[in-house]
Design an enzyme around this catalytic site. Sequence first.
Site, PDB file in Angstrom:
ATOM      1  N   GLU A 288       9.891  -2.053 -20.278  1.00 38.14           N
ATOM      2  CA  GLU A 288       8.991  -2.849 -21.117  1.00 38.14           C
ATOM      3  C   GLU A 288       8.822  -2.257 -22.512  1.00 38.14           C
ATOM      4  OE1 GLU A 288       5.859  -5.296 -18.296  1.00 38.14           O
ATOM      5  OE2 GLU A 288       5.083  -3.751 -19.599  1.00 38.14           O
ATOM      6  N   HIS A 309      25.773   6.268  -0.460  1.00 35.32           N
ATOM      7  CA  HIS A 309      26.604   5.604   0.540  1.00 35.32           C
ATOM      8  C   HIS A 309      26.677   4.095   0.302  1.00 35.32           C
ATOM      9  CE1 HIS A 309      26.815   9.320   2.950  1.00 35.32           C
ATOM     10  NE2 HIS A 309      25.633   9.533   2.398  1.00 35.32           N
ATOM     11  N   LYS A 422       4.582 -15.732 -18.954  1.00 35.77           N
ATOM     12  CA  LYS A 422       3.240 -16.169 -18.533  1.00 35.77           C
ATOM     13  C   LYS A 422       2.883 -17.500 -19.211  1.00 35.77           C
ATOM     14  CE  LYS A 422       1.268 -11.568 -17.581  1.00 35.77           C
ATOM     15  NZ  LYS A 422       0.248 -10.561 -17.907  1.00 35.77           N
TER      16      LYS A 422
END
Length: 439
Positions: A288, A309, A422
């Site tokens: 951010e 792995h 938002k």
Amino acid sequence: MAHLIRLDDSLALDGLTPQCVQESLHQAHQRLLDIADRRGQYADQTGWFDLPVATPESLIGRIEERARMLRNMSDIIVVCGVGGSSLGARAGLGFILDNETGLPESSGLQILFAGDSLSPRQLNHSLNRLAERRFSVIVVSKTGTTIETSIAFQVLWSELLRRFGADDARKRVVAVTDSQRGPLFSMARAKGFETFEFPRDIGGRYSVLSVAGLLPLAAAGLDIRSVLQGAAEQRDAILGTSPADNDSLRYATVRRLLSESGKSTELLAPFEPSLCSLAEWWKQLFGESEGKDGKGIFPASAVFTTDLHSLGQYIQQGPRLLFETIVDICAPMDRTLSLDPGELEGLEYLAGRSLANVNRQAQIATALAHHDGGVPVLRLSIPDMSARSFGAVVYFLEVACAVGGCLLGVNPFNQPGVDEYKKRMYELLNAPGMPSKRY
Ligand code: PA5
């Protein structure tokens, strides 16, 4: 000067000249001084810098006292928040306790995180866990408008009212939010919840050492004074050290130079699964802060040796766009492998070793192999997994991130991209008047 957190960049400097590192370190030091002296265009967003030394005793005492009350009245304390209003506390619990929610059995207390998704399944699961248990809620939202937190908190508040009645329910809520405005602030005032101020000059991702992080940590029974102490020691080291020996500035500098040389992704890689939540906070902090104006290193994380792995192949031989930051715990918890050499078919070389020693050899091997494969490797060393070390590493990374963002030429304290999502969502939900901007 005690440096709790150290950086080893000896496997990361191929192709970088000492002169260019020195020049960049010098610039980083200038940015540090701007932040420390509250100079420049971001001066009103740097309240986090002095938290380790400027948090008043009265506030620490009040946090501890309220945390004690919540513990006394609860089997489960729900921490309701998302992003910077949740990840710091999660990181602390994971780091210090090994596990985000599982406090020692003897404490008789659990911490439950909520309000960080819009998943009905997750919310139902949380409510099921709360059934027939005494619970209370710490709700953290700087704006008070964030939809994930708001929905979960309204559901939890209804449940508190239904289970405990208005008077008791009210005492079971503590809100950390703006001190003058926002829907959560208004509701807290109307219902009579105790509130703590989420400071305006501190953004969510830099709020771990403020009440937003300290109250949940104290509620879990952790020693928040040690957290602040570790951060204060790290602050002294950062302010009292020349640029050449200043590892927080060095981390900011080297990752910037690596990015300029074409390394666009940083992989944070602890060799301890309980550091997973620290890595989640780190991803938000750097992602951010830097990811704007078409710039920024993509912050990714893996837990080794587990992910060696699965991702190991890509790291070793995929596109050479990565650099890696290994997180090393100098004094980890250990376990002796008391294996009977006579029973070790083909594994005789393990006889007499401890598991922490094997993990360390894996760490060294990984660094050498990845470096040989063209991946620059940094190593961040943390003394242990104590509250003090947690405070120190948080502070070290916050400084590196803020300074690095300034070196990059972006504002490391805003998040216009998050606000954009938002705004669109409120439009789709026919709530166009909802404020999404940060205070
Ligand atoms: O770092 C940030 O600013 C964000 O991650 C916010 O913390 C997050 O969106 C939650 O915001 P608020 O605390 O206003 O609910």
